[in-house]
Motif scaffolding. Structure first.
Motif, PDB file in Angstrom:
ATOM      1  N   TYR A  50     -22.970 -55.281 -19.568  1.00  0.00           N
ATOM      2  CA  TYR A  50     -22.240 -56.357 -18.897  1.00  0.00           C
ATOM      3  C   TYR A  50     -23.129 -57.179 -17.966  1.00  0.00           C
ATOM      4  CZ  TYR A  50     -18.327 -53.475 -20.496  1.00  0.00           C
ATOM      5  OH  TYR A  50     -17.462 -52.730 -21.245  1.00  0.00           O
ATOM      6  N   THR A  51     -24.429 -56.946 -17.966  1.00  0.00           N
ATOM      7  CA  THR A  51     -25.343 -57.680 -17.096  1.00  0.00           C
ATOM      8  C   THR A  51     -25.312 -59.172 -17.388  1.00  0.00           C
ATOM      9  OG1 THR A  51     -26.795 -55.779 -16.952  1.00  0.00           O
ATOM     10  CG2 THR A  51     -27.752 -57.888 -16.392  1.00  0.00           C
ATOM     11  N   HIS A  52     -25.127 -59.531 -18.650  1.00  0.00           N
ATOM     12  CA  HIS A  52     -25.209 -60.930 -19.045  1.00  0.00           C
ATOM     13  C   HIS A  52     -23.871 -61.667 -18.955  1.00  0.00           C
ATOM     14  CE1 HIS A  52     -29.241 -60.061 -20.214  1.00  0.00           C
ATOM     15  NE2 HIS A  52     -28.822 -59.108 -21.011  1.00  0.00           N
ATOM     16  N   GLY A  53     -22.814 -60.981 -18.594  1.00  0.00           N
ATOM     17  CA  GLY A  53     -21.507 -61.626 -18.509  1.00  0.00           C
ATOM     18  C   GLY A  53     -20.859 -61.351 -17.170  1.00  0.00           C
ATOM     19  N   TYR A  54     -19.689 -61.890 -16.986  1.00  0.00           N
ATOM     20  CA  TYR A  54     -18.934 -61.704 -15.754  1.00  0.00           C
ATOM     21  C   TYR A  54     -18.376 -60.290 -15.721  1.00  0.00           C
ATOM     22  CZ  TYR A  54     -15.316 -62.164 -12.258  1.00  0.00           C
ATOM     23  OH  TYR A  54     -14.538 -61.984 -11.150  1.00  0.00           O
ATOM     24  N   SER A  55     -18.559 -59.601 -14.637  1.00  0.00           N
ATOM     25  CA  SER A  55     -18.043 -58.246 -14.500  1.00  0.00           C
ATOM     26  C   SER A  55     -17.705 -57.976 -13.040  1.00  0.00           C
ATOM     27  CB  SER A  55     -19.085 -57.231 -14.977  1.00  0.00           C
ATOM     28  OG  SER A  55     -18.636 -55.930 -14.706  1.00  0.00           O
ATOM     29  N   THR A  56     -16.516 -57.454 -12.816  1.00  0.00           N
ATOM     30  CA  THR A  56     -16.134 -57.060 -11.460  1.00  0.00           C
ATOM     31  C   THR A  56     -16.488 -55.605 -11.199  1.00  0.00           C
ATOM     32  OG1 THR A  56     -13.930 -56.322 -12.149  1.00  0.00           O
ATOM     33  CG2 THR A  56     -14.173 -58.651 -11.511  1.00  0.00           C
ATOM     34  N   GLY A  57     -16.819 -54.851 -12.259  1.00  0.00           N
ATOM     35  CA  GLY A  57     -17.119 -53.433 -12.126  1.00  0.00           C
ATOM     36  C   GLY A  57     -15.889 -52.557 -12.194  1.00  0.00           C
ATOM     37  N   ARG A  58     -14.720 -53.156 -12.376  1.00  0.00           N
ATOM     38  CA  ARG A  58     -13.471 -52.388 -12.398  1.00  0.00           C
ATOM     39  C   ARG A  58     -13.440 -51.375 -13.535  1.00  0.00           C
ATOM     40  NH1 ARG A  58      -7.838 -54.695 -14.023  1.00  0.00           N
ATOM     41  NH2 ARG A  58      -6.614 -52.826 -13.775  1.00  0.00           N
ATOM     42  N   THR A  59     -13.868 -51.778 -14.722  1.00  0.00           N
ATOM     43  CA  THR A  59     -13.865 -50.862 -15.856  1.00  0.00           C
ATOM     44  C   THR A  59     -14.871 -49.736 -15.627  1.00  0.00           C
ATOM     45  OG1 THR A  59     -13.155 -52.590 -17.383  1.00  0.00           O
ATOM     46  CG2 THR A  59     -14.182 -50.664 -18.353  1.00  0.00           C
ATOM     47  N   ARG A  60     -16.046 -50.069 -15.132  1.00  0.00           N
ATOM     48  CA  ARG A  60     -17.059 -49.050 -14.858  1.00  0.00           C
ATOM     49  C   ARG A  60     -16.539 -48.027 -13.845  1.00  0.00           C
ATOM     50  NH1 ARG A  60     -21.082 -52.034 -13.152  1.00  0.00           N
ATOM     51  NH2 ARG A  60     -20.969 -51.453 -10.982  1.00  0.00           N
ATOM     52  N   ARG A  61     -15.865 -48.487 -12.823  1.00  0.00           N
ATOM     53  CA  ARG A  61     -15.317 -47.566 -11.815  1.00  0.00           C
ATOM     54  C   ARG A  61     -14.155 -46.740 -12.359  1.00  0.00           C
ATOM     55  NH1 ARG A  61     -15.996 -52.202  -8.777  1.00  0.00           N
ATOM     56  NH2 ARG A  61     -13.769 -52.642  -8.858  1.00  0.00           N
ATOM     57  N   SER A  62     -13.545 -47.182 -13.450  1.00  0.00           N
ATOM     58  CA  SER A  62     -12.392 -46.458 -13.988  1.00  0.00           C
ATOM     59  C   SER A  62     -12.784 -45.286 -14.885  1.00  0.00           C
ATOM     60  CB  SER A  62     -11.482 -47.419 -14.772  1.00  0.00           C
ATOM     61  OG  SER A  62     -11.985 -47.661 -16.077  1.00  0.00           O
ATOM     62  N   VAL A  63     -14.073 -45.120 -15.171  1.00  0.00           N
ATOM     63  CA  VAL A  63     -14.532 -44.018 -16.018  1.00  0.00           C
ATOM     64  C   VAL A  63     -14.398 -42.719 -15.235  1.00  0.00           C
ATOM     65  CG1 VAL A  63     -16.463 -43.044 -17.315  1.00  0.00           C
ATOM     66  CG2 VAL A  63     -16.183 -45.526 -17.194  1.00  0.00           C
ATOM     67  N   LYS A  64     -13.570 -41.821 -15.754  1.00  0.00           N
ATOM     68  CA  LYS A  64     -13.328 -40.561 -15.048  1.00  0.00           C
ATOM     69  C   LYS A  64     -13.181 -39.419 -16.051  1.00  0.00           C
ATOM     70  CE  LYS A  64     -11.565 -42.340 -10.837  1.00  0.00           C
ATOM     71  NZ  LYS A  64     -12.526 -43.319 -10.645  1.00  0.00           N
ATOM     72  N   PRO A  65     -13.862 -38.299 -15.779  1.00  0.00           N
ATOM     73  CA  PRO A  65     -13.615 -37.122 -16.613  1.00  0.00           C
ATOM     74  C   PRO A  65     -12.337 -36.422 -16.145  1.00  0.00           C
ATOM     75  CG  PRO A  65     -15.338 -36.647 -15.020  1.00  0.00           C
ATOM     76  CD  PRO A  65     -14.928 -38.080 -14.825  1.00  0.00           C
ATOM     77  N   ILE A  66     -11.521 -36.000 -17.091  1.00  0.00           N
ATOM     78  CA  ILE A  66     -10.288 -35.277 -16.779  1.00  0.00           C
ATOM     79  C   ILE A  66     -10.363 -33.935 -17.487  1.00  0.00           C
ATOM     80  CG2 ILE A  66      -7.772 -35.280 -17.001  1.00  0.00           C
ATOM     81  CD1 ILE A  66      -8.044 -38.417 -17.152  1.00  0.00           C
ATOM     82  N   PHE A  67     -10.307 -32.859 -16.717  1.00  0.00           N
ATOM     83  CA  PHE A  67     -10.466 -31.511 -17.251  1.00  0.00           C
ATOM     84  C   PHE A  67      -9.108 -30.856 -17.452  1.00  0.00           C
ATOM     85  CE2 PHE A  67     -14.251 -32.659 -14.924  1.00  0.00           C
ATOM     86  CZ  PHE A  67     -15.245 -32.365 -15.837  1.00  0.00           C
ATOM     87  N   SER A  68      -9.016 -30.062 -18.520  1.00  0.00           N
ATOM     88  CA  SER A  68      -7.781 -29.338 -18.805  1.00  0.00           C
ATOM     89  C   SER A  68      -8.122 -28.033 -19.521  1.00  0.00           C
ATOM     90  CB  SER A  68      -6.834 -30.202 -19.655  1.00  0.00           C
ATOM     91  OG  SER A  68      -7.456 -30.574 -20.867  1.00  0.00           O
ATOM     92  N   ASP A  69      -7.107 -27.271 -19.891  1.00  0.00           N
ATOM     93  CA  ASP A  69      -7.278 -25.995 -20.592  1.00  0.00           C
ATOM     94  C   ASP A  69      -8.217 -25.050 -19.844  1.00  0.00           C
ATOM     95  OD1 ASP A  69      -5.620 -26.858 -22.690  1.00  0.00           O
ATOM     96  OD2 ASP A  69      -7.313 -27.736 -23.772  1.00  0.00           O
TER      97      ASP A  69
END
Length: 119
Positions: A50-69
């Motif tokens: 996303y370096t070459h386009g407009y990005s607020t970083g919202r998607t990058r900040r939304s990356v989260k691991p969710i653990f279960s089992d």
């Protein structure tokens, strides 16, 4: 458009082999490690893509691991509604894949580490 899903083929056979050949107490630590690395790798890919386009970083900040089992499963999810458009593109914009390339690399590292535990 639904959330994209990626799966590893042969997981049933791998799980059977793991259960037969090893103590599973180390597996949650391996899952945690690789879930965190997948999240980091995906975020790093996003920063590059996303370096070459407009990005607020919202998607990058939304990356989260969710653990279960009990720590035996990890899902790395992105919570922005528009992530699939970024990953796969639209008729108006090219795809900027970030999760799939990260998954392709990290899943092989994960499998290799589990195989080492089985020896």
């Amino acid at each position: 458009m639904g959330k994209p899903k990626m799966t590893l083929e042969g997981l049933d056979e791998l799980q059977t082999a793991i259960k037969a050949k090893m103590d599973l107490t180390e597996v949650p630590q391996v899952v945690k490690k690789h879930g965190a690395q997948l999240s980091s790798r995906t975020q790093s890919n996003m920063q590059t893509a996303y370096t070459h386009g407009y990005s607020t970083g919202r998607t990058r900040r939304s990356v989260k691991p969710i653990f279960s089992d009990g720590g035996m499963t990890v899902s790395v999810g992105l919570t922005t509604d528009y992530f699939p458009y970024l990953e796969y593109g639209t008729r108006f914009m090219s795809a900027m894949p970030t999760l799939k390339p990260a998954f392709d690399v990290q899943s092989q590292m994960f499998i290799n580490e589990l195989k080492r535990l089985m020896q």
